[in-house]
Design an enzyme around this catalytic site. Structure first.
Site, PDB file in Angstrom:
ATOM      1  N   ARG A 156       1.420   1.587  -6.000  1.00  0.00           N
ATOM      2  CA  ARG A 156       1.568   0.587  -4.939  1.00  0.00           C
ATOM      3  C   ARG A 156       0.241  -0.095  -4.601  1.00  0.00           C
ATOM      4  NH1 ARG A 156       6.328   1.293  -2.248  1.00  0.00           N
ATOM      5  NH2 ARG A 156       5.541   0.133  -0.481  1.00  0.00           N
ATOM      6  N   GLU A 177       6.946 -13.863 -21.148  1.00  0.00           N
ATOM      7  CA  GLU A 177       6.786 -12.455 -20.792  1.00  0.00           C
ATOM      8  C   GLU A 177       5.665 -11.823 -21.636  1.00  0.00           C
ATOM      9  OE1 GLU A 177       7.473 -10.671 -18.460  1.00  0.00           O
ATOM     10  OE2 GLU A 177       7.370  -8.620 -19.179  1.00  0.00           O
ATOM     11  N   HIS A 228       2.683 -32.061 -27.320  1.00  0.00           N
ATOM     12  CA  HIS A 228       2.530 -32.913 -26.128  1.00  0.00           C
ATOM     13  C   HIS A 228       1.297 -32.527 -25.315  1.00  0.00           C
ATOM     14  CE1 HIS A 228       6.321 -34.812 -26.968  1.00  0.00           C
ATOM     15  NE2 HIS A 228       6.884 -33.615 -27.115  1.00  0.00           N
ATOM     16  N   ASN A 235       1.248  -0.436   5.861  1.00  0.00           N
ATOM     17  CA  ASN A 235       1.601  -1.171   4.648  1.00  0.00           C
ATOM     18  C   ASN A 235       2.286  -2.443   5.106  1.00  0.00           C
ATOM     19  OD1 ASN A 235       2.541  -2.018   2.134  1.00  0.00           O
ATOM     20  ND2 ASN A 235       4.362  -0.722   2.240  1.00  0.00           N
ATOM     21  N   GLY A 236       1.730  -3.603   4.750  1.00  0.00           N
ATOM     22  CA  GLY A 236       2.347  -4.863   5.178  1.00  0.00           C
ATOM     23  C   GLY A 236       1.292  -5.838   5.639  1.00  0.00           C
ATOM     24  N   GLU A 277      -2.075  -9.605 -18.000  1.00  0.00           N
ATOM     25  CA  GLU A 277      -2.112  -8.540 -16.992  1.00  0.00           C
ATOM     26  C   GLU A 277      -2.986  -7.360 -17.384  1.00  0.00           C
ATOM     27  OE1 GLU A 277       1.733  -7.201 -14.689  1.00  0.00           O
ATOM     28  OE2 GLU A 277       2.198  -7.716 -16.740  1.00  0.00           O
ATOM     29  N   LYS A 306       2.265 -10.163 -20.081  1.00  0.00           N
ATOM     30  CA  LYS A 306       1.829  -8.788 -20.388  1.00  0.00           C
ATOM     31  C   LYS A 306       0.382  -8.804 -20.863  1.00  0.00           C
ATOM     32  CE  LYS A 306       4.212  -6.932 -18.829  1.00  0.00           C
ATOM     33  NZ  LYS A 306       5.467  -7.254 -18.229  1.00  0.00           N
ATOM     34  N   CYS A 329       0.869  -1.152   0.000  1.00  0.00           N
ATOM     35  CA  CYS A 329       0.000   0.000   0.000  1.00  0.00           C
ATOM     36  C   CYS A 329       0.912   1.208   0.000  1.00  0.00           C
ATOM     37  CB  CYS A 329      -0.847  -0.001   1.260  1.00  0.00           C
ATOM     38  SG  CYS A 329      -1.784  -1.531   1.454  1.00  0.00           S
ATOM     39  N   LYS A 359       2.034  -2.221  -8.221  1.00  0.00           N
ATOM     40  CA  LYS A 359       3.358  -2.143  -8.823  1.00  0.00           C
ATOM     41  C   LYS A 359       4.418  -2.806  -7.960  1.00  0.00           C
ATOM     42  CE  LYS A 359       6.308  -0.807 -11.860  1.00  0.00           C
ATOM     43  NZ  LYS A 359       6.326  -1.658 -13.056  1.00  0.00           N
ATOM     44  N   TRP A 400      -3.974  -1.711  -1.255  1.00  0.00           N
ATOM     45  CA  TRP A 400      -4.086  -2.914  -2.079  1.00  0.00           C
ATOM     46  C   TRP A 400      -4.478  -4.015  -1.116  1.00  0.00           C
ATOM     47  CZ3 TRP A 400      -1.596  -7.729  -2.441  1.00  0.00           C
ATOM     48  CH2 TRP A 400      -1.853  -8.432  -3.615  1.00  0.00           C
TER      49      TRP A 400
HETATM   50  C1  F6R Z   1       4.625  -7.791 -14.390  1.00  0.00           C
HETATM   51  C2  F6R Z   1       5.224  -7.258 -13.187  1.00  0.00           C
HETATM   52  C3  F6R Z   1       5.453  -8.164 -12.039  1.00  0.00           C
HETATM   53  C4  F6R Z   1       6.811  -7.858 -11.398  1.00  0.00           C
HETATM   54  C5  F6R Z   1       6.989  -8.680 -10.120  1.00  0.00           C
HETATM   55  C6  F6R Z   1       8.351  -8.487  -9.499  1.00  0.00           C
HETATM   56  O1  F6R Z   1       4.464  -6.823 -15.374  1.00  0.00           O
HETATM   57  O2  F6R Z   1       5.514  -6.092 -13.115  1.00  0.00           O
HETATM   58  O3  F6R Z   1       5.370  -9.492 -12.415  1.00  0.00           O
HETATM   59  O4  F6R Z   1       7.805  -8.148 -12.318  1.00  0.00           O
HETATM   60  O5  F6R Z   1       6.013  -8.326  -9.197  1.00  0.00           O
HETATM   61  O6  F6R Z   1       8.581  -7.163  -9.173  1.00  0.00           O
HETATM   62  P1  F6R Z   1      10.051  -6.600  -8.963  1.00  0.00           P
HETATM   63  O7  F6R Z   1      10.761  -6.679 -10.251  1.00  0.00           O
HETATM   64  O8  F6R Z   1       9.847  -5.189  -8.485  1.00  0.00           O
HETATM   65  O9  F6R Z   1      10.690  -7.466  -7.910  1.00  0.00           O
END
Ligand code: F6R
Length: 610
Positions: free
Chosen positions: A27, A483, A506, A99-100, A490, A487, A2, A605, A75
């Protein structure tokens, strides 16, 4: 994960708190709230489900004016994202934002209920408010009450507290979740991230693990984990580049995708000599440590984990070093057998990801040779706690879906591969000089790939009505496909799965029909012919193919096959280049679907909780 903001000043602080929250929305953004000790000497709060803009609208109707306050963007972990679960939480005359995660909240809730405290939310945070209130009744001092309270908390917290009984201060505690104090003239601030406070100050003081802080208008006192009064260094920032502005772009994500040539360039700066990588880029002891490395263990989450998977191909193929890659949330709870002389590498954009940090802390007990963080935030916990660091220079990434962080991580990992190979003498002759040259050209190649923006935008139309997609790649392109799939899911909420192309027959081939587009990355490498056969398997089942193919791969459009020609690039660097069209594809599909591109649902994020 958060966001927290706090302020104690001589002026009205509500607008400062709200602006800080907006900058922290990366966040978490499912509800927001603010508590202010008003000029009428009352502690009042306003909370709203949804984004900070909802809170802002509510404040426009029902203003709160005061000189002491705390605010929060949430969050959800415990309890649905609704008003009664939004922070700040009150108990008597005090307000708390957190936060936590408090792991022993059930036991504390039981004890506090038995003492007569009434809970009005489903959150773990509310136990902190009541426990503090309880301690305050005995101790009559907010700072002392906070010190006593944190002794009973298990878990992770960044906390900010104010009380109507002592409206001269804001108190804070950090354990597992970052907090920074912003120093002003006759006013002071607190936040989860300095970004929230750049509007009011450029001087910061970072709290360390276990610190408690008492912040008044004209003073800051800090006690460390042992209760000793300590001074923390203050740091001045003059760089204004972090400003959270979209500029000419419609979304941060698109802006960040287009920044990749320049941030890759920055990540390379000062790290290459004429034809070698400068090993010192990893720290003064790097050369000595790298000479001892016989294995590499990489640990990361999400997109950063995919970067690690690409690095495994490079480390084994180019530097001849055995490499294991694992997601942090698995690694941290597994009994791991550590091979002698293994370098432990973490990869993280934020440097605050709870699972990655916990894995690093566990690794320290397990006998690894040393730890290295490849990270985008120099002041993060991961960087502070690692022996060696390579900072990626992606700049602040605001879009929740990671883009430029990923490509700069790949650049950092290629520098690592070449450094290890150089020091250990395991690189084939000429490889380093060739790849250094290719790395110098990479920003230009990325610019060429970005110039295909409108071609990819058209291709995105094929996905607007689809619910499922497959992504295929072979070799180091398999993690690129993963990846790409991440994307897409997400930000467009389309179900996407990635497979090594050879694995198709398979099982997953059973899914393929004309409602299941199949996206493939096809550089011109030794696996190209095998990949072409895999694509035939898809076409034979009516699956529509979207192929990003090297201009020299000899692939052309056909019925049900859409080929996008990619600039030619050295095979080793192709995972970096082929990431670009996949990012653009997910972006344009999301735009067509009308989703919230920069803040997709249910995500945040920086994942600072488990
Ligand atoms: C996907 C994304 C997440 C982060 C993951 C790790 O687009 O952003 O999968 O890659 O939460 O975050 P970091 O790199 O900050 O440890």
């Amino acid at each position: 994960m958060c966001g927290i903001v706090g302020a104690v000043a001589e002026r009205n602080i509500t607008a400062i708190l709200v602006e800080g929250l907006k900058r922290l929305e990366y966040r978490g953004y499912d509800s927001a709230g603010v508590a202010v000790y008003t000029n009428d000497q009352k502690l009042e709060r306003l909370r709203r489900p949804g984004k900070v803009s909802e809170l802002e609208l509510a404040l426009a109707e029902d203003s709160l004016i005061g000189r002491l306050g705390i605010a929060h963007t949430r969050w959800a972990t415990h309890g649905a994202p609704c008003e009664r679960n939004a922070h700040p939480h009150f108990s008597g005359d005090l307000a708390v934002v957190h936060n936590g995660i408090i792991e022993n909240h059930d036991a504390l809730r039981e004890q506090l209920t038995a003492l007569g405290y009434v809970f009005t939310s489903d959150t773990d945070t509310e136990v902190i408010a009541h426990l503090l209130n309880h301690k305050l009744k005995d101790l009559h001092d907010l700072t002392a009450a906070l010190k006593a309270t944190v002794k009973e908390l298990h878990g992770a917290y960044g906390l900010a507290v104010i009380s109507g009984q002592q409206p001269d201060r804001l108190v804070a505690a950090r354990s597992g979740s970052p907090l920074v104090i912003g120093l002003g003239l006759g006013e002071n601030f607190l936040a989860s991230d300095q970004l929230a406070l750049r509007q009011v100050t450029d001087r910061f003081m970072y709290l360390e693990e276990g610190d408690i802080a008492e912040i008044r208008r004209d003073s800051v006192h800090i006690w460390d984990v042992n209760g000793q009064a300590v001074e923390r260094e203050s740091v001045q920032y003059r760089d204004g580049t972090e400003a959270a502005e979209k500029g000419e772009y419609r979304h941060f994500m698109l802006k960040e995708i287009h920044e990749q040539p320049s941030v890759v360039q920055r990540t390379l700066e000062g790290r290459l000599s004429q034809n070698q990588v400068l090993v010192q880029a990893f720290g003064p002891q790097a050369a000595e440590l790298f000479a001892k490395v016989r294995n590499v263990q990489i640990v990361a989450c999400g997109t950063s984990y995919h970067a690690g998977m690409v690095a495994r191909y490079w480390l084994e193929e180019l530097a001849g070093i055995p490499c294991q890659v694992e997601v942090a949330s698995e690694f941290r709870y597994r009994k791991v057998v550590v091979q002698p002389d293994t370098l432990f590498v973490t990869i993280s954009q934020s440097g605050e990801t709870a699972d990655t940090l916990a894995a690093l802390r566990n690794a320290k007990e397990l006998g690894f040779l040393a730890s290295l963080a490849i990270c985008n935030v120099g002041i993060s916990s991961l960087v502070r706690e690692s022996d060696l660091t390579l900072l990626t220079q992606a700049g602040r990434e605001i879009g929740v879906a990671s883009t430029k962080a990923f490509t700069t991580q790949l650049v950092g990992l290629l520098l690592l591969t070449l450094s290890l190979g150089q020091v250990r003498g395991t690189l084939a002759k000429g490889v380093e000089a060739t790849l250094v040259e290719e790395l110098r050209r990479l920003p230009t190649r990325l610019g060429e790939a970005l110039a295909m923006d409108s071609t990819v935008e058209k291709i995105a139309e094929l996905f607007a009505e689809k619910n499922h997609t497959l992504f295929l790649g072979r070799g180091a392109q398999f993690p690129v496909a993963m990846e790409g799939a991440l994307k897409l899911k997400e930000i467009s909420y389309i179900h996407a799965e990635a497979y090594p192309a050879g694995e198709l027959k398979h099982g997953p081939l059973a899914l393929v029909d004309n409602d299941m587009p199949v996206v493939t990355v096809a550089p011109n490498n030794e696996l190209l012919e095998k990949l072409k056969s895999n694509l035939q398997e898809v076409r034979a089942r009516g699956g529509e193919l979207i192929v990003f193919a090297d201009v020299k791969a000899g692939m052309t459009n056909g019925e049900g096959t859409h080929v996008v020609q990619m600039p030619h690039i050295h095979n080793t660097l192709s995972p970096i280049l082929y990431t670009i069209p996949l990012q653009l594809l997910s972006y344009y599909v999301a735009v067509l679907k009308g989703t919230d591109v920069d803040q997709p649902r249910n995500l945040a994020k920086s994942v600072t909780v488990e």
